[in-house]
Design a protein around this motif. Structure first.
Motif, PDB file in Angstrom:
ATOM      1  N   ALA A  13     -49.441 -65.859  34.670  1.00 41.95           N
ATOM      2  CA  ALA A  13     -49.666 -66.311  33.297  1.00 41.95           C
ATOM      3  C   ALA A  13     -48.913 -65.489  32.264  1.00 41.95           C
ATOM      4  CB  ALA A  13     -51.156 -66.302  32.986  1.00 41.95           C
ATOM      5  N   ALA A  14     -48.473 -64.288  32.601  1.00 42.27           N
ATOM      6  CA  ALA A  14     -47.754 -63.445  31.643  1.00 42.27           C
ATOM      7  C   ALA A  14     -46.339 -63.957  31.396  1.00 42.27           C
ATOM      8  CB  ALA A  14     -47.708 -62.004  32.151  1.00 42.27           C
ATOM      9  N   MET A  15     -45.808 -64.737  32.300  1.00 43.16           N
ATOM     10  CA  MET A  15     -44.454 -65.263  32.140  1.00 43.16           C
ATOM     11  C   MET A  15     -44.494 -66.563  31.350  1.00 43.16           C
ATOM     12  SD  MET A  15     -42.676 -64.899  35.770  1.00 43.16           S
ATOM     13  CE  MET A  15     -43.469 -63.915  37.004  1.00 43.16           C
ATOM     14  N   THR A  16     -43.444 -66.827  30.597  1.00 42.82           N
ATOM     15  CA  THR A  16     -43.329 -68.084  29.886  1.00 42.82           C
ATOM     16  C   THR A  16     -42.474 -69.018  30.727  1.00 42.82           C
ATOM     17  OG1 THR A  16     -43.524 -67.047  27.733  1.00 42.82           O
ATOM     18  CG2 THR A  16     -42.498 -69.202  27.792  1.00 42.82           C
ATOM     19  N   THR A  17     -42.993 -70.178  31.040  1.00 37.57           N
ATOM     20  CA  THR A  17     -42.236 -71.144  31.818  1.00 37.57           C
ATOM     21  C   THR A  17     -41.307 -71.925  30.906  1.00 37.57           C
ATOM     22  OG1 THR A  17     -43.866 -72.897  31.558  1.00 37.57           O
ATOM     23  CG2 THR A  17     -44.145 -71.408  33.450  1.00 37.57           C
ATOM     24  N   LYS A  18     -40.329 -72.573  31.515  1.00 39.77           N
ATOM     25  CA  LYS A  18     -39.400 -73.400  30.745  1.00 39.77           C
ATOM     26  C   LYS A  18     -40.152 -74.521  30.044  1.00 39.77           C
ATOM     27  CE  LYS A  18     -35.112 -74.921  29.831  1.00 39.77           C
ATOM     28  NZ  LYS A  18     -34.065 -75.354  30.711  1.00 39.77           N
ATOM     29  N   LEU A  19     -41.124 -75.131  30.716  1.00 36.28           N
ATOM     30  CA  LEU A  19     -41.904 -76.194  30.077  1.00 36.28           C
ATOM     31  C   LEU A  19     -42.574 -75.693  28.805  1.00 36.28           C
ATOM     32  CD1 LEU A  19     -43.734 -77.949  33.052  1.00 36.28           C
ATOM     33  CD2 LEU A  19     -41.992 -78.940  31.572  1.00 36.28           C
ATOM     34  N   LYS A  20     -43.183 -74.533  28.891  1.00 28.17           N
ATOM     35  CA  LYS A  20     -43.870 -73.980  27.722  1.00 28.17           C
ATOM     36  C   LYS A  20     -42.873 -73.606  26.630  1.00 28.17           C
ATOM     37  CE  LYS A  20     -47.308 -70.566  26.406  1.00 28.17           C
ATOM     38  NZ  LYS A  20     -48.228 -69.535  26.908  1.00 28.17           N
ATOM     39  N   ALA A  21     -41.753 -72.999  27.021  1.00 27.45           N
ATOM     40  CA  ALA A  21     -40.741 -72.588  26.043  1.00 27.45           C
ATOM     41  C   ALA A  21     -40.187 -73.792  25.283  1.00 27.45           C
ATOM     42  CB  ALA A  21     -39.615 -71.824  26.737  1.00 27.45           C
ATOM     43  N   VAL A  22     -39.907 -74.873  25.997  1.00 24.34           N
ATOM     44  CA  VAL A  22     -39.375 -76.075  25.346  1.00 24.34           C
ATOM     45  C   VAL A  22     -40.435 -76.698  24.437  1.00 24.34           C
ATOM     46  CG1 VAL A  22     -38.509 -78.417  25.757  1.00 24.34           C
ATOM     47  CG2 VAL A  22     -37.658 -76.512  27.131  1.00 24.34           C
ATOM     48  N   ARG A  23     -41.665 -76.753  24.930  1.00 28.23           N
ATOM     49  CA  ARG A  23     -42.747 -77.308  24.100  1.00 28.23           C
ATOM     50  C   ARG A  23     -42.899 -76.516  22.811  1.00 28.23           C
ATOM     51  NH1 ARG A  23     -47.695 -75.662  23.384  1.00 28.23           N
ATOM     52  NH2 ARG A  23     -47.848 -74.433  25.309  1.00 28.23           N
ATOM     53  N   LYS A  24     -42.909 -75.191  22.925  1.00 28.83           N
ATOM     54  CA  LYS A  24     -43.078 -74.355  21.734  1.00 28.83           C
ATOM     55  C   LYS A  24     -41.864 -74.462  20.803  1.00 28.83           C
ATOM     56  CE  LYS A  24     -46.499 -71.051  23.128  1.00 28.83           C
ATOM     57  NZ  LYS A  24     -47.256 -70.916  21.906  1.00 28.83           N
ATOM     58  N   ALA A  25     -40.666 -74.549  21.372  1.00 25.79           N
ATOM     59  CA  ALA A  25     -39.461 -74.698  20.548  1.00 25.79           C
ATOM     60  C   ALA A  25     -39.505 -75.992  19.734  1.00 25.79           C
ATOM     61  CB  ALA A  25     -38.215 -74.664  21.430  1.00 25.79           C
ATOM     62  N   ARG A  26     -40.119 -76.995  20.289  1.00 22.22           N
ATOM     63  CA  ARG A  26     -40.284 -78.268  19.576  1.00 22.22           C
ATOM     64  C   ARG A  26     -41.506 -78.271  18.660  1.00 22.22           C
ATOM     65  NH1 ARG A  26     -39.119 -83.491  23.251  1.00 22.22           N
ATOM     66  NH2 ARG A  26     -36.945 -83.099  23.772  1.00 22.22           N
ATOM     67  N   LYS A  27     -42.231 -77.149  18.645  1.00 21.72           N
ATOM     68  CA  LYS A  27     -43.430 -77.003  17.814  1.00 21.72           C
ATOM     69  C   LYS A  27     -44.487 -78.068  18.143  1.00 21.72           C
ATOM     70  CE  LYS A  27     -41.090 -74.814  13.879  1.00 21.72           C
ATOM     71  NZ  LYS A  27     -40.354 -73.903  14.594  1.00 21.72           N
ATOM     72  N   LEU A  28     -44.701 -78.247  19.448  1.00 23.55           N
ATOM     73  CA  LEU A  28     -45.686 -79.215  19.923  1.00 23.55           C
ATOM     74  C   LEU A  28     -46.866 -78.484  20.535  1.00 23.55           C
ATOM     75  CD1 LEU A  28     -43.208 -81.614  21.750  1.00 23.55           C
ATOM     76  CD2 LEU A  28     -44.384 -82.070  19.594  1.00 23.55           C
ATOM     77  N   SER A  29     -48.030 -79.082  20.438  1.00 23.50           N
ATOM     78  CA  SER A  29     -49.208 -78.524  21.091  1.00 23.50           C
ATOM     79  C   SER A  29     -49.338 -79.136  22.480  1.00 23.50           C
ATOM     80  CB  SER A  29     -50.467 -78.829  20.281  1.00 23.50           C
ATOM     81  OG  SER A  29     -50.755 -80.217  20.325  1.00 23.50           O
ATOM     82  N   VAL A  30     -50.120 -78.474  23.323  1.00 25.57           N
ATOM     83  CA  VAL A  30     -50.423 -79.018  24.651  1.00 25.57           C
ATOM     84  C   VAL A  30     -51.067 -80.388  24.486  1.00 25.57           C
ATOM     85  CG1 VAL A  30     -51.925 -78.732  26.667  1.00 25.57           C
ATOM     86  CG2 VAL A  30     -50.580 -76.799  25.832  1.00 25.57           C
ATOM     87  N   ARG A  31     -51.964 -80.500  23.531  1.00 30.27           N
ATOM     88  CA  ARG A  31     -52.670 -81.762  23.285  1.00 30.27           C
ATOM     89  C   ARG A  31     -51.693 -82.888  22.934  1.00 30.27           C
ATOM     90  NH1 ARG A  31     -58.282 -82.594  21.543  1.00 30.27           N
ATOM     91  NH2 ARG A  31     -58.373 -80.391  21.997  1.00 30.27           N
ATOM     92  N   GLN A  32     -50.694 -82.589  22.086  1.00 28.56           N
ATOM     93  CA  GLN A  32     -49.718 -83.611  21.690  1.00 28.56           C
ATOM     94  C   GLN A  32     -48.905 -84.094  22.894  1.00 28.56           C
ATOM     95  OE1 GLN A  32     -48.029 -80.979  18.622  1.00 28.56           O
ATOM     96  NE2 GLN A  32     -47.919 -82.805  17.341  1.00 28.56           N
ATOM     97  N   VAL A  33     -48.403 -83.146  23.681  1.00 30.22           N
ATOM     98  CA  VAL A  33     -47.593 -83.517  24.842  1.00 30.22           C
ATOM     99  C   VAL A  33     -48.439 -84.296  25.842  1.00 30.22           C
ATOM    100  CG1 VAL A  33     -46.217 -82.665  26.786  1.00 30.22           C
ATOM    101  CG2 VAL A  33     -46.019 -81.562  24.551  1.00 30.22           C
ATOM    102  N   ALA A  34     -49.647 -83.819  26.108  1.00 27.52           N
ATOM    103  CA  ALA A  34     -50.526 -84.497  27.054  1.00 27.52           C
ATOM    104  C   ALA A  34     -50.771 -85.939  26.625  1.00 27.52           C
ATOM    105  CB  ALA A  34     -51.835 -83.734  27.185  1.00 27.52           C
ATOM    106  N   ARG A  35     -51.042 -86.136  25.357  1.00 24.06           N
ATOM    107  CA  ARG A  35     -51.264 -87.493  24.840  1.00 24.06           C
ATOM    108  C   ARG A  35     -50.018 -88.355  25.044  1.00 24.06           C
ATOM    109  NH1 ARG A  35     -51.588 -86.860  19.262  1.00 24.06           N
ATOM    110  NH2 ARG A  35     -49.354 -87.152  19.347  1.00 24.06           N
ATOM    111  N   ASP A  36     -48.857 -87.790  24.728  1.00 26.00           N
ATOM    112  CA  ASP A  36     -47.611 -88.552  24.807  1.00 26.00           C
ATOM    113  C   ASP A  36     -47.198 -88.889  26.239  1.00 26.00           C
ATOM    114  OD1 ASP A  36     -47.536 -88.461  22.049  1.00 26.00           O
ATOM    115  OD2 ASP A  36     -46.009 -86.881  21.958  1.00 26.00           O
ATOM    116  N   VAL A  37     -47.579 -88.047  27.206  1.00 25.41           N
ATOM    117  CA  VAL A  37     -47.234 -88.338  28.610  1.00 25.41           C
ATOM    118  C   VAL A  37     -48.417 -88.936  29.367  1.00 25.41           C
ATOM    119  CG1 VAL A  37     -45.399 -86.612  28.688  1.00 25.41           C
ATOM    120  CG2 VAL A  37     -47.709 -85.995  29.484  1.00 25.41           C
TER     121      VAL A  37
END
Length: 87
Positions: A13-37
């Motif tokens: 959990a201490a590492m940032t994954t590419k999925l998380k990095a891209v999501r954060k770069a787009r300023k999206l929340s987990v909730r937003q992405v989950a809803r959209d997918v």
């Protein structure tokens, strides 16, 4: 050869994954992405952390959602890019 879901290692959990990095770069929340997918936020969060492997249809929705910013390998195994970058 079929994908072996059991072979995925729990993610540090201490590492940032590419999925998380891209999501954060787009300023999206987990909730937003989950809803959209079309998945539950807890499911998406576990996928992002490498604790859950998505089924093929969800993996493809995530891949398409990020429009090539992540590979299918990174969706199936968030440590993929980190391991590859380390050599």
């Amino acid at each position: 050869m079929p994908f072996d879901r059991a072979a995925v290692k729990p993610h540090n959990a201490a590492m940032t994954t590419k999925l998380k990095a891209v999501r954060k770069a787009r300023k999206l929340s987990v909730r937003q992405v989950a809803r959209d997918v079309d998945t539950h936020p807890q499911n998406y969060n576990r996928i992002e952390r490498g604790e859950q492997v998505p089924k093929r249809d969800l993996a493809r929705r995530i891949f398409e959602y990020y429009q090539g910013e992540v590979t299918l390998g990174e969706v199936y195994d968030p440590e993929y890019a980190l391991d590859y970058a380390r050599g």
